[in-house]
Design an enzyme around this catalytic site. Structure first.
Site, PDB file in Angstrom:
ATOM      1  N   PHE A 144      60.233  50.644  57.708  1.00  0.00           N
ATOM      2  CA  PHE A 144      59.785  52.004  57.500  1.00  0.00           C
ATOM      3  C   PHE A 144      58.746  51.963  56.424  1.00  0.00           C
ATOM      4  O   PHE A 144      58.999  51.634  55.300  1.00  0.00           O
ATOM      5  CB  PHE A 144      60.970  53.303  56.696  1.00  0.00           C
ATOM      6  N   ASP A 229      55.652  46.786  50.313  1.00  0.00           N
ATOM      7  CA  ASP A 229      55.884  48.283  50.288  1.00  0.00           C
ATOM      8  C   ASP A 229      56.983  48.501  49.132  1.00  0.00           C
ATOM      9  O   ASP A 229      58.475  48.317  49.704  1.00  0.00           O
ATOM     10  CB  ASP A 229      56.034  48.790  51.805  1.00  0.00           C
ATOM     11  N   LYS A 258      56.031  57.548  45.675  1.00  0.00           N
ATOM     12  CA  LYS A 258      57.214  58.446  45.373  1.00  0.00           C
ATOM     13  C   LYS A 258      57.430  58.657  43.703  1.00  0.00           C
ATOM     14  O   LYS A 258      56.873  59.566  43.197  1.00  0.00           O
ATOM     15  CB  LYS A 258      58.593  57.712  46.001  1.00  0.00           C
TER      16      LYS A 258
END
Ligand SMILES: *Cc1c(COP(=O)(O)O)cnc(C)c1O
Length: 399
Positions: A144, A229, A258
């Site tokens: 993802f 990531d 985030k």
């Protein structure tokens, strides 16, 4: 003053006027403080998702708030047409904290992943010497990395891709956790290997020990960029600043987002060496809001909170405790409990959604991921007593 409508009325309003690209739990949050959030009827919930790890520092952290409000009153957006007094300080803090030469600020995580893809491609043509438009990037199954057209082009989740073509070419998918598969996928045109050190959305999937080390070595041997990531796994979530540190590897680029803002504001960045991020020339890439002074002030405070409150160490210690207690639960519906730091997946033998609904009724907010996994990712400021409180609810609902 407007009277606050009920949760029910707000849910109906949302369903009537909003595109239905999410299927949220029916809790309407009005206020948050630390690990707790409150709905419009004043009910209190322990937030065990922390906005997919964007709120590692806890909701409305007062130090980040102070930085945000202070900057809101000075200047919020200059665009990169001009310089601002916050961006250089943000760059320097990222460098001091991570050791990377350079960084490139963006807003959402997906934009930062796109930035890493562009940097890898440009590096591969300008430095590695791959023929024009031939660069390939190797990614993992069940990844993802976000929702842009290019990123969903290399997703293996059919729903993320179907109906959104034509898709972007240039990506090769290999199984996650299989270093030999990576090695066989590498060709002379491979620019980069992009990987989540632990796959979050896939259900907190931890690769076999040594995988990242082997992957880094393969990349090095073939002059391929090793790109992690760390948007969800980074910034303390797994008990280290970055999840890749568990294997002592040093990626060529790291993508963060985030928790970089503690949930105040979308802030993301790519970290990398001068050789890689140095490929960008003025005009190659940009963002109106990327690197704006509000984002930089917020992000600096958010990082400072991670450091000063030693949230990574806290995550390691409390995560080990939480995981141990969960693994000791006797339950017919639990297939496996796994995790690292305060990032725990409870894999069930059946769909997880009804259990998330019941946990919500018990005052605990979790969200299923990939159907059968309950992800636990509370703010890293959670206390041992609050974990015990959560364990009681989990035991009641799962056992
Ligand atoms: C959330 C996430 C993204 C995308 O970030 P957005 O801010 O939602 O665009 C990318 N990669 C990983 C690993 C993520 O968890």
């Amino acid at each position: 003053m407007d009277r606050q409508p009920t949760s029910r009325a707000l849910i109906e309003m949302e369903e009537q006027y909003g595109a239905r690209n999410y299927h949220p739990l029916d809790v309407v949050i009005e206020r948050g403080e630390g690990v707790w959030v409150y709905d419009v009827e004043g009910r209190k919930y322990l937030d065990c998702l922390a906005a997919y790890s964007a709120v590692n520092q806890g909701h409305c952290h007062p130090r980040i708030m102070e930085a945000a409000v202070g900057q809101l009153k000075r200047v919020t957006l200059t665009s990169r047409a001009f310089r601002n007094d916050q961006l250089p300080r943000f760059y320097r803090l990222l460098h001091e904290l991570t050791g990377y030469d350079l960084s490139l600020p963006m807003n959402s995580g997906a934009e930062a992943v796109e930035t890493a893809v562009k940097a890898a491609r440009k590096w591969s043509y300008a430095v590695k010497g791959i023929p024009a438009d031939q660069a390939e990037i190797v990614v993992c199954a069940n990844n993802f990395h976000g929702r842009t057209v290019t990123i969903v082009s290399f997703s293996t989740e059919p729903q993320y891709r179907e109906g959104f073509g034509p898709l972007t070419p240039g990506f090769t998918v290999v199984p996650f956790g299989d270093a030999a598969a990576l090695e066989s996928a590498v060709t002379p045109n491979t620019a980069a290997f992009l990987v989540e050190p632990i796959q979050g959305e896939a259900g907190i999937v931890i690769p076999p020990d040594g995988y990242l080390r082997q992957a880094a070595a393969i990349c090095k041997a073939h002059n391929v960029l090793f790109v992690c990531d760390e948007i969800q796994s980074g910034l303390g979530r797994t008990g280290r600043l970055f999840a890749h540190e568990w294997e002592g590897v040093r990626p060529d680029m790291v993508v963060i987002g985030k928790a970089l803002s503690g949930g105040y504001y979308p802030v993301s960045a790519v970290l990398g060496s001068r050789e890689v991020l140095g490929v960008f020339r003025p005009g190659d890439h940009g963002s109106t809001f990327g690197g704006n002074p509000l984002a930089c002030a917020v992000a600096r405070a958010a990082l400072q909170v991670l450091i000063d409150e030693q949230l990574a160490a806290r995550s390691a210690e409390l995560g080990a405790y939480f995981l141990g207690r969960l693994q000791a639960l006797q339950s017919a519906v639990i297939k496996e409990v796994r995790g690292r730091g305060l990032w725990i997946g409870i894999e069930l033998t059946c769909p997880a959604r009804p259990y998330c609904e019941r946990l919500m009724q018990e005052g605990m907010l979790c969200k299923e991921t990939h159907d059968r996994v309950i992800r636990l990712a509370p703010p890293l400021t959670i206390t041992r007593d609050e974990i015990d409180w959560a364990l009681e609810r989990l035991q009641k609902v799962l056992c």
